[in-house]
Every structure is written in structure tokens, then in C-alpha cells.
Design a protein around this motif. Structure first.
Motif, PDB file in Angstrom:
ATOM      1  N   HIS A   3       9.660   9.127  -0.788  1.00 47.48           N
ATOM      2  CA  HIS A   3       8.803   9.694   0.255  1.00 47.48           C
ATOM      3  C   HIS A   3       9.122   9.055   1.607  1.00 47.48           C
ATOM      4  O   HIS A   3       9.879   8.082   1.697  1.00 47.48           O
ATOM      5  N   SER A   4       8.515   9.592   2.645  1.00 51.20           N
ATOM      6  CA  SER A   4       8.834   9.159   4.012  1.00 51.20           C
ATOM      7  C   SER A   4       8.486   7.707   4.292  1.00 51.20           C
ATOM      8  O   SER A   4       9.067   7.080   5.185  1.00 51.20           O
ATOM      9  N   TYR A   5       7.538   7.140   3.552  1.00 51.62           N
ATOM     10  CA  TYR A   5       7.050   5.788   3.842  1.00 51.62           C
ATOM     11  C   TYR A   5       7.852   4.693   3.141  1.00 51.62           C
ATOM     12  O   TYR A   5       7.715   3.517   3.483  1.00 51.62           O
ATOM     13  N   MET A   6       8.665   5.061   2.145  1.00 52.99           N
ATOM     14  CA  MET A   6       9.272   4.058   1.276  1.00 52.99           C
ATOM     15  C   MET A   6      10.208   3.110   2.029  1.00 52.99           C
ATOM     16  O   MET A   6       9.984   1.884   2.061  1.00 52.99           O
ATOM     17  N   LEU A   7      11.270   3.633   2.634  1.00 51.23           N
ATOM     18  CA  LEU A   7      12.245   2.758   3.301  1.00 51.23           C
ATOM     19  C   LEU A   7      11.649   1.992   4.479  1.00 51.23           C
ATOM     20  O   LEU A   7      11.842   0.771   4.584  1.00 51.23           O
ATOM     21  N   PRO A   8      10.920   2.659   5.391  1.00 48.12           N
ATOM     22  CA  PRO A   8      10.336   1.865   6.489  1.00 48.12           C
ATOM     23  C   PRO A   8       9.362   0.808   5.991  1.00 48.12           C
ATOM     24  O   PRO A   8       9.285  -0.278   6.558  1.00 48.12           O
ATOM     25  N   GLY A   9       8.632   1.112   4.897  1.00 45.46           N
ATOM     26  CA  GLY A   9       7.707   0.124   4.345  1.00 45.46           C
ATOM     27  C   GLY A   9       8.422  -1.080   3.778  1.00 45.46           C
ATOM     28  O   GLY A   9       8.019  -2.228   4.001  1.00 45.46           O
ATOM     29  N   TYR A  57       0.812  -1.228   0.000  1.00 48.30           N
ATOM     30  CA  TYR A  57       0.000   0.000   0.000  1.00 48.30           C
ATOM     31  C   TYR A  57       0.842   1.273   0.000  1.00 48.30           C
ATOM     32  O   TYR A  57       0.481   2.282  -0.603  1.00 48.30           O
ATOM     33  N   PHE A  58       1.977   1.223   0.677  1.00 48.41           N
ATOM     34  CA  PHE A  58       2.801   2.426   0.885  1.00 48.41           C
ATOM     35  C   PHE A  58       3.607   2.826  -0.353  1.00 48.41           C
ATOM     36  O   PHE A  58       4.123   3.947  -0.421  1.00 48.41           O
ATOM     37  N   LEU A  59       3.763   1.920  -1.314  1.00 50.34           N
ATOM     38  CA  LEU A  59       4.709   2.138  -2.411  1.00 50.34           C
ATOM     39  C   LEU A  59       4.387   3.407  -3.203  1.00 50.34           C
ATOM     40  O   LEU A  59       5.274   4.217  -3.510  1.00 50.34           O
ATOM     41  N   ILE A  60       3.122   3.590  -3.548  1.00 49.10           N
ATOM     42  CA  ILE A  60       2.681   4.781  -4.278  1.00 49.10           C
ATOM     43  C   ILE A  60       2.027   5.719  -3.269  1.00 49.10           C
ATOM     44  O   ILE A  60       1.002   5.376  -2.674  1.00 49.10           O
ATOM     45  N   PRO A  61       2.573   6.909  -3.042  1.00 50.59           N
ATOM     46  CA  PRO A  61       2.066   7.790  -1.979  1.00 50.59           C
ATOM     47  C   PRO A  61       0.777   8.498  -2.365  1.00 50.59           C
ATOM     48  O   PRO A  61       0.754   9.715  -2.571  1.00 50.59           O
ATOM     49  N   ALA A  62      -0.296   7.704  -2.472  1.00 53.46           N
ATOM     50  CA  ALA A  62      -1.561   8.304  -2.892  1.00 53.46           C
ATOM     51  C   ALA A  62      -2.722   7.890  -1.992  1.00 53.46           C
ATOM     52  O   ALA A  62      -3.836   8.382  -2.175  1.00 53.46           O
ATOM     53  N   GLY A  63      -2.478   7.002  -1.038  1.00 51.71           N
ATOM     54  CA  GLY A  63      -3.552   6.540  -0.165  1.00 51.71           C
ATOM     55  C   GLY A  63      -4.005   7.613   0.807  1.00 51.71           C
ATOM     56  O   GLY A  63      -3.263   8.543   1.143  1.00 51.71           O
ATOM     57  N   GLY A  64      -5.243   7.479   1.272  1.00 53.49           N
ATOM     58  CA  GLY A  64      -5.809   8.468   2.189  1.00 53.49           C
ATOM     59  C   GLY A  64      -5.020   8.619   3.470  1.00 53.49           C
ATOM     60  O   GLY A  64      -4.769   9.746   3.939  1.00 53.49           O
ATOM     61  N   ALA A  65      -4.599   7.487   4.070  1.00 52.22           N
ATOM     62  CA  ALA A  65      -3.839   7.551   5.320  1.00 52.22           C
ATOM     63  C   ALA A  65      -2.470   8.188   5.099  1.00 52.22           C
ATOM     64  O   ALA A  65      -1.979   8.955   5.933  1.00 52.22           O
TER      65      ALA A  65
END
Length: 442
Positions: free
Chosen positions: A417-423, A387-395
Motif C-alpha cells: 500500500h501507499s504507506y508501507m515504504l515511506p513508513g 501503525y502504518f504496517l497494516i492498512p486498517a487504521g482510521g486515518a
């Protein structure tokens, strides 16, 4: 392989692409378009719609929706807020774990949305870089879906794997500890990542200009009815009943037909019956207003998810069943020898569909066609958390807005983006840990 195969594959990809652009209900409509082309134009024999999966989803959504109407979900949110405010220095671990267990318990990541603003403000007040707990909280909430007895994705796994002799307990026993431990690995990775707020020039500039001011205050004290509390306990007992009977299926009722043949209540039917029964108890004991039974966000989100699963799954099962001999002959040995390839398919499709449930229902027919070892599909289950790969989700977008310090962001090149590496760290850890655990469960 003739030209028809490539044209039909293009239809499937195009239908999913059209549906993904609109998301949710659009996926169901896109699947319907692809299904019509495959059957009416190319003459394929229709596959079977995922009836068992849809009925499980309907029962679970009904129960969760009635829980929301009773005030039970609001009661859970209030508990989470108190917990987070008591441990501000540990917010990088507490925030993601709270988000994970919220989703695990309720089966949808939407419920965690209520605690994201609290996580952002608690972190900023404690001068912990909000990017750390916020990114991991979004990832944790999504991870809770893979293994939740209440989620559409797990319902799909139970429905598909029941015919292979895999019990819900085996799915839970691999997915839940793998996701929790993998989430903790991600939290450790993020614990000191990025500059401290005291050293962050962007935050210090906002602080100096007065753009940022601490706004956190003690959480509002709310009084909840005893009915709301009882509703949560009933819901929890329902989940335990599903896990119990999934663990000991021999305790399920047995029946003998007129021919003298004995059969046992199936696992999918058990889940449906238990959830509908719990819904009834919550409705009566929680004294739920009939106007609230199906008016909440949980019911709406659940029905949208069902529509997506319905269209996509029926289309893909039609395609994969038609070409089952080809896939088994050409790819069966390769995928069985290197099952992680199937995991990569789960990961990238989930990044496009933004739905673990739709991803599982789209690709599990392929796993069945390739005779993939059921144990391999279970330990790869967390791979559909892309889910995190493309930064377009509502959350994802919402938490960027909640972070008033500006540390959570989408980079210049979009994917940095901020979610990529931790994801990536979290998902890889969950899959690897799931692989190890599966060796003891299967």
C-alpha cells in the motif's frame, strides 16, 4: 521451561489478539480476561496496575478535553489551514510537519484528522501527487505521539523510566528531534516518488471524464473568541512547565517527613499537578460551558486509551514479573548486547495494537525485567510507530478516501500500500537518528 510457561504465554498472546480485534476498549477487556486466567487458573501473583501512568493520562486528557471545549483546538486547526493554503507547492513537507506538530502539541493523532482533507485538496489543486503529502502526514501525525508531553505513550515512558532516573527532558531531547529529522527524511524520499499527476493515466482519465474537478477554495474565515486564543496559550505554558521541571527536577518542591527524611516531588506527580492546574485555568479564563467539559472527542478517545492501557499493562506486568528471573537469565545478555531486538518487538506489536501507549505499557515491563539500558529504550521509542504496517487504521483509510485523484491506495496484495515504504523509511530513520542523539544526551 515447563508446559505452564507456554500455556501462560499463549494466554497473554490470545488476550492481546482478542482485544486487538475490537481495539481501544477491547484491549482493556482482553487484558482483563488474560489477567483473570493467569491469576485464578495458573495461580500467578498479581502485578501492580500502572497507577502512575493512568493518573498522568487522566490529567492530560482532562486538560486537552477542556481545551477542546474552549474552542482552542478549532483555533489551532484554522491556523494550520491558512499555513497549508499559503504554501501549496511545498505541501509534501508542510502537510506532514503541520500534522506532526498538531499531534506533538495535543498528544493525540485525532486532531490531525481535521487537516487531512485540506492537504488532499491543496495538493491536487497544485497538481502535486496527493499520495506524497497524505501518506507522510498520517505517518507524521503518529510520530508526534512519541515525544509529545501530552500523549499516553510518553506518559507511560515517563512513568516507567522515572524510577531509573530518566527525566522527561531526556526523553523529549531524543525523541522530538529524532522524529522531526526522520520525518524530513521520509518527506525527501516521497518528494518525487510516483508519477506526476500530468503523467498519471488514472488521474488524467478522471480529469477528462469530469469525475475530478478542482474544488479548493479559500478557507472559511472564522472568528474565534479571545478566550479560545488565551486557552491555547495557557495550554502551551503548561507544556513548557512540564518540560522545564522535567529538565531541572531539583527545582521541584522538597518535603521533610516526621523522621527527618527529605524527599522531592516526583516527576509523574508534577505532570499530573501541572496539567490539572492548566485545565482549571483554561476552564475559568476560557469560560468553558460545563456541558462541553467532557463531551468532546478528545475526552472519549482518552478514556478509551486509559482502559486499553489499564488491562494490557496489568496483565503483561503480572506475566513478566512472575518470569523475571527466567527472562533475565535467558535473554538479558542477548537483548542488552543487541537492543534493536526490543525495538523490533515494539514495532510489530504497535502494528497489531494500533496504539503506541498500549504498546509501551505492554512491553516496558519486559525491558525493566531484562534490565535494558534506559537510554536504549528511549532511542527505540519511535519504533512503536508501526501503525502504518497494516492498512486498517482510521486515518489510513480516511486519507485514501480524501484523495480524489486515486493516487493513495491499498495494493492488490494488501501490504503493498501507499504507506508501507515511506513508513519504513521514516521509522528506520527516526530510530537511527535517535540512537545518535542519545549518545549526547545520556
Amino acid at each position: 521451561m515447563d508446559i505452564n510457561f507456554w500455556l501462560e504465554l499463549l494466554v497473554v498472546v490470545l488476550a492481546i489478539g482478542i482485544g486487538a480485534k475490537w481495539g481501544g476498549l477491547g484491549l482493556g477487556a482482553g487484558g482483563g480476561f488474560g489477567l483473570m486466567v493467569l491469576i485464578f487458573i495458573f495461580g500467578m501473583t498479581p502485578g501492580s496496575p500502572p497507577v502512575s501512568v493512568l493518573f498522568i493520562m487522566l490529567a492530560v486528557v482532562s486538560c486537552a478535553s477542556i481545551l477542546q471545549g474552549s474552542g482552542g483546538l478549532d483555533y489551532l486547526v484554522s491556523i494550520a489551514e491558512k499555513l497549508l493554503r499559503r504554501n501549496p507547492k511545498h505541501i509534501t513537507f508542510m502537510g506532514p510537519l503541520v500534522s506532526y506538530f498538531f499531534t506533538l502539541f495535543c498528544g493525540t493523532g485525532y486532531v490531525a484528522f481535521a487537516v487531512y482533507p485540506v492537504i488532499a485538496e491543496v495538493a491536487a489543486s497544485a497538481r502535486v501527487r496527493p499520495e506524497r503529502p497524505l501518506t507522510m502526514s498520517v505517518i507524521g501525525a503518529q510520530a508526534g505521539i512519541t515525544g509529545s508531553p501530552m500523549s499516553a505513550a510518553t506518559a507511560a515512558m515517563i512513568g516507567f523510566l522515572a524510577v531509573k532516573g530518566v527525566t522527561p527532558f531526556q526523553i523529549f531531547a531524543v525523541s522530538i528531534p529524532a522524529c522531526i529529522l526522520g520525518l524530513l527524511v521520509g518527506c525527501i524520499f516521497m518528494y518525487k516518488r510516483g508519477k506526476e499527476l500530468a503523467d498519471d493515466p488514472e488521474f488524467q482519465a478522471k480529469l477528462a471524464s469530469g469525475e475530478f474537478r478542482d474544488t479548493i477554495a479559500p478557507g472559511e474565515t472564522r472568528q474565534f473568541s479571545k478566550e479560545a486564543v488565551w486557552s491555547v496559550w495557557i495550554f502551551a505554558l503548561g507544556i513548557l512547565a512540564v518540560v522545564f521541571y522535567g529538565t531541572f527536577p531539583d527545582l521541584l518542591p522538597h518535603f521533610t517527613n516526621a523522621a527527618g527524611k527529605t524527599s522531592r516531588l516526583s516527576i509523574p506527580n508534577m505532570v499530573q499537578i501541572v496539567m490539572l492546574c492548566c485545565a482549571c485555568f483554561i476552564m475559568v479564563i476560557g469560560r468553558v460551558d460545563k456541558a462541553k467539559l467532557a463531551s468532546g472527542s478528545v475526552f472519549r478517545a482518552g478514556l478509551i486509551g486509559m482502559a486499553a492501557v489499564y488491562g494490557v499493562s496489568w496483565m503483561t506486568s503480572t506475566f513478566f514479573n512472575f518470569y523475571k528471573p527466567f527472562f533475565v537469565q535467558e535473554f538479558g545478555e542477548v537483548v542488552n548486547n543487541l537492543p534493536i531486538l526490543f525495538g523490533l518487538c515494539l514495532f510489530f506489536l504497535s502494528a497489531v495494537l494500533f496504539s503506541q501507549g498500549a504498546t509501551i505499557t505492554a512491553l516496558m515491563p519486559l525491558a525493566m525485567a531484562l534490565n535494558l539500558n534506559p537510554a536504549d529504550t528511549v532511542w527505540m521509542f519511535p519504533a512503536c510507530n508501526g501503525y502504518f504496517l497494516i492498512p486498517a487504521g482510521g486515518a489510513i483509510i480516511g486519507c485514501i478516501a480524501f484523495d480524489r485523484t486515486g493516487t493513495t491506495k491499498i495494493g492488490k496484495y494488501i501490504f503493498n500500500h501507499s504507506y508501507m515504504l515511506p513508513g519504513l523509511v521514516t521509522t528506520a530513520s527516526q530510530v537511527a537518528i535517535g540512537y545518535v542523539i542519545s549518545k549526547f544526551i545520556f
